[in-house]
Write a protein that holds these residues in place. Structure first.
Motif, short mmCIF file in Angstrom:
data_model
loop_
_atom_site.label_atom_id
_atom_site.label_comp_id
_atom_site.label_asym_id
_atom_site.label_seq_id
_atom_site.Cartn_x
_atom_site.Cartn_y
_atom_site.Cartn_z
N MET A 26 10.18 -0.95 -10.50
CA MET A 26 11.54 -1.51 -9.33
C MET A 26 10.40 -1.77 -7.85
N ALA A 27 9.60 -0.68 -7.65
CA ALA A 27 9.20 -0.78 -6.65
C ALA A 27 8.05 -1.74 -6.10
N GLU A 28 7.77 -2.09 -7.28
CA GLU A 28 6.07 -3.89 -7.00
C GLU A 28 7.18 -4.67 -6.93
N GLU A 29 8.60 -5.00 -7.65
CA GLU A 29 8.71 -6.07 -6.96
C GLU A 29 10.15 -6.28 -5.52
N LEU A 30 9.73 -5.16 -5.03
CA LEU A 30 10.05 -4.35 -3.43
C LEU A 30 8.98 -5.18 -3.28
N LEU A 31 7.79 -4.59 -2.97
CA LEU A 31 6.58 -4.84 -2.09
C LEU A 31 5.77 -6.72 -2.15
N ALA A 32 6.49 -7.46 -3.41
CA ALA A 32 6.14 -8.77 -2.78
C ALA A 32 5.67 -8.99 -1.92
N GLY A 33 4.76 -9.59 -1.94
CA GLY A 33 4.53 -10.15 -0.39
C GLY A 33 3.89 -9.56 1.11
N CYS A 34 3.85 -8.32 1.31
CA CYS A 34 3.67 -7.20 1.44
C CYS A 34 2.45 -7.23 1.90
N GLY A 35 1.61 -7.98 0.96
CA GLY A 35 -0.32 -7.73 1.47
C GLY A 35 -0.52 -9.21 1.47
N ASP A 36 0.20 -9.66 2.00
CA ASP A 36 -0.14 -11.65 2.40
C ASP A 36 -1.39 -11.52 2.69
N ALA A 83 1.11 -2.57 12.42
CA ALA A 83 1.67 -2.55 12.46
C ALA A 83 2.85 -3.53 11.69
N VAL A 84 1.88 -5.31 11.63
CA VAL A 84 2.41 -5.86 10.66
C VAL A 84 2.68 -5.69 9.34
N LEU A 85 1.59 -4.94 8.79
CA LEU A 85 1.55 -4.31 7.98
C LEU A 85 2.92 -3.47 7.46
N ALA A 86 3.07 -1.91 8.26
CA ALA A 86 3.74 -1.62 8.24
C ALA A 86 5.21 -1.95 7.85
N GLY A 87 5.60 -3.01 9.46
CA GLY A 87 7.26 -3.81 9.43
C GLY A 87 7.32 -4.34 8.04
N ARG A 88 6.03 -4.76 7.56
CA ARG A 88 6.25 -5.45 6.41
C ARG A 88 7.22 -4.55 5.10
N ILE A 119 0.38 6.69 7.34
CA ILE A 119 1.25 5.11 8.06
C ILE A 119 2.21 4.72 7.12
N ILE A 120 1.84 5.13 4.98
CA ILE A 120 3.17 5.35 4.55
C ILE A 120 3.93 5.96 4.59
N ASN A 121 3.33 7.02 4.48
CA ASN A 121 4.37 8.03 4.69
C ASN A 121 5.31 7.71 5.48
N GLY A 171 7.50 5.26 16.92
CA GLY A 171 6.65 6.56 16.39
C GLY A 171 5.38 5.28 15.44
N LEU A 172 5.66 4.29 14.72
CA LEU A 172 4.57 4.04 14.55
C LEU A 172 3.44 4.12 16.08
#
Length: 228
Positions: free
Chosen positions: A68-78, A91-96, A149-151, A209-210
């Motif tokens: 499910m988490a894998e599906e959620l991240l679709a497009g985040c690494g574009d 900032a863009v990646l964290a926002g995604r 950043i992810i945490n 925070g970011l």
């Protein structure tokens, strides 16, 4: 008399199930009822399959959550837009990631603690580490910074989604309790900051925070000049 879907398949032949269908259905159930209500039995019923069918694809609930988490991240690494500084790229990646987690009820809880090795998850991490490597950080420091950043993003989104779950009389009651507890004679600093403490500007909290986190990263050293 009507016939059951199992009978219609003939002699109780098990219904075939595709993994994407199971993941999509699981995410829908979480949207409708919340993560706590998601069980293997509940999902199997929604899919009209036997629980054993699910176990053949997901040996544990954690494996299901990872999918499910894998599906959620679709497009985040574009690919990132051109012309951004490395801080803007981060900032863009964290926002995604935050947007992806917010796109589903309990999305941050679904993602937290999972270890997917799918292309969406690894692609996002690879892009994030790549930006950090471009700043001149060694691989170890870049990877540790990626985790930071992810945490931060996941932790913020967990709190944000928990706060958004307070509906009806729950939120006013919680705010009243906080207001009552903030005696200005005992907690003068917090009392002065009550509008921010009780506010729901989650975008502002996240950006602030970011920015603090990214400001703590040093600018990459300038390229060494070649000897003339």
């Amino acid at each position: 008399m009507g016939t059951s879907s199992t009978a219609q398949r003939g002699r109780g032949r098990p219904r075939k199930m595709a993994v994407p269908e199971a993941v999509t259905t699981a995410l829908r159930l979480v949207d409708e009822e919340g993560l706590d209500a998601l069980t293997t039995r509940h999902l199997a019923t929604a899919l009209d399959v036997q629980a054993g069918t699910l176990y053949r694809h997901f040996a544990t609930k954690q494996a299901l959550l990872a999918a499910m988490a894998e599906e959620l991240l679709a497009g985040c690494g574009d690919p990132l837009p051109d012309g951004l500084t490395w801080r803007e790229q981060l900032a863009v990646l964290a926002g995604r990631l935050r947007t992806a987690l917010l796109s589903r009820r309990d999305g941050a809880r679904v993602y937290a603690g999972t270890h997917s090795v799918g292309p969406n998850t690894l692609g996002f991490a690879d892009t994030l580490v790549g930006v950090l490597l471009e700043t001149g950080l060694p691989a170890e420091a870049a990877t540790r910074t990626m985790f930071t950043i992810i945490n931060f993003t996941v932790g913020h989104t967990l709190e944000e989604q928990a706060a958004r779950e307070l509906t009806g009389s729950d939120l006013p009651g919680a705010l009243l309790m906080l207001h009552t507890a903030l005696d200005p004679h005992v907690y003068p600093n917090l009392a002065a900051a009550e509008p921010t403490l009780t506010g729901t500007d989650f975008d502002g909290h996240f950006t602030h925070g970011l920015n603090l986190l990214l400001t703590g990263l040093t600018d990459p050293p300038p390229p060494a000049r070649s000897a003339s």
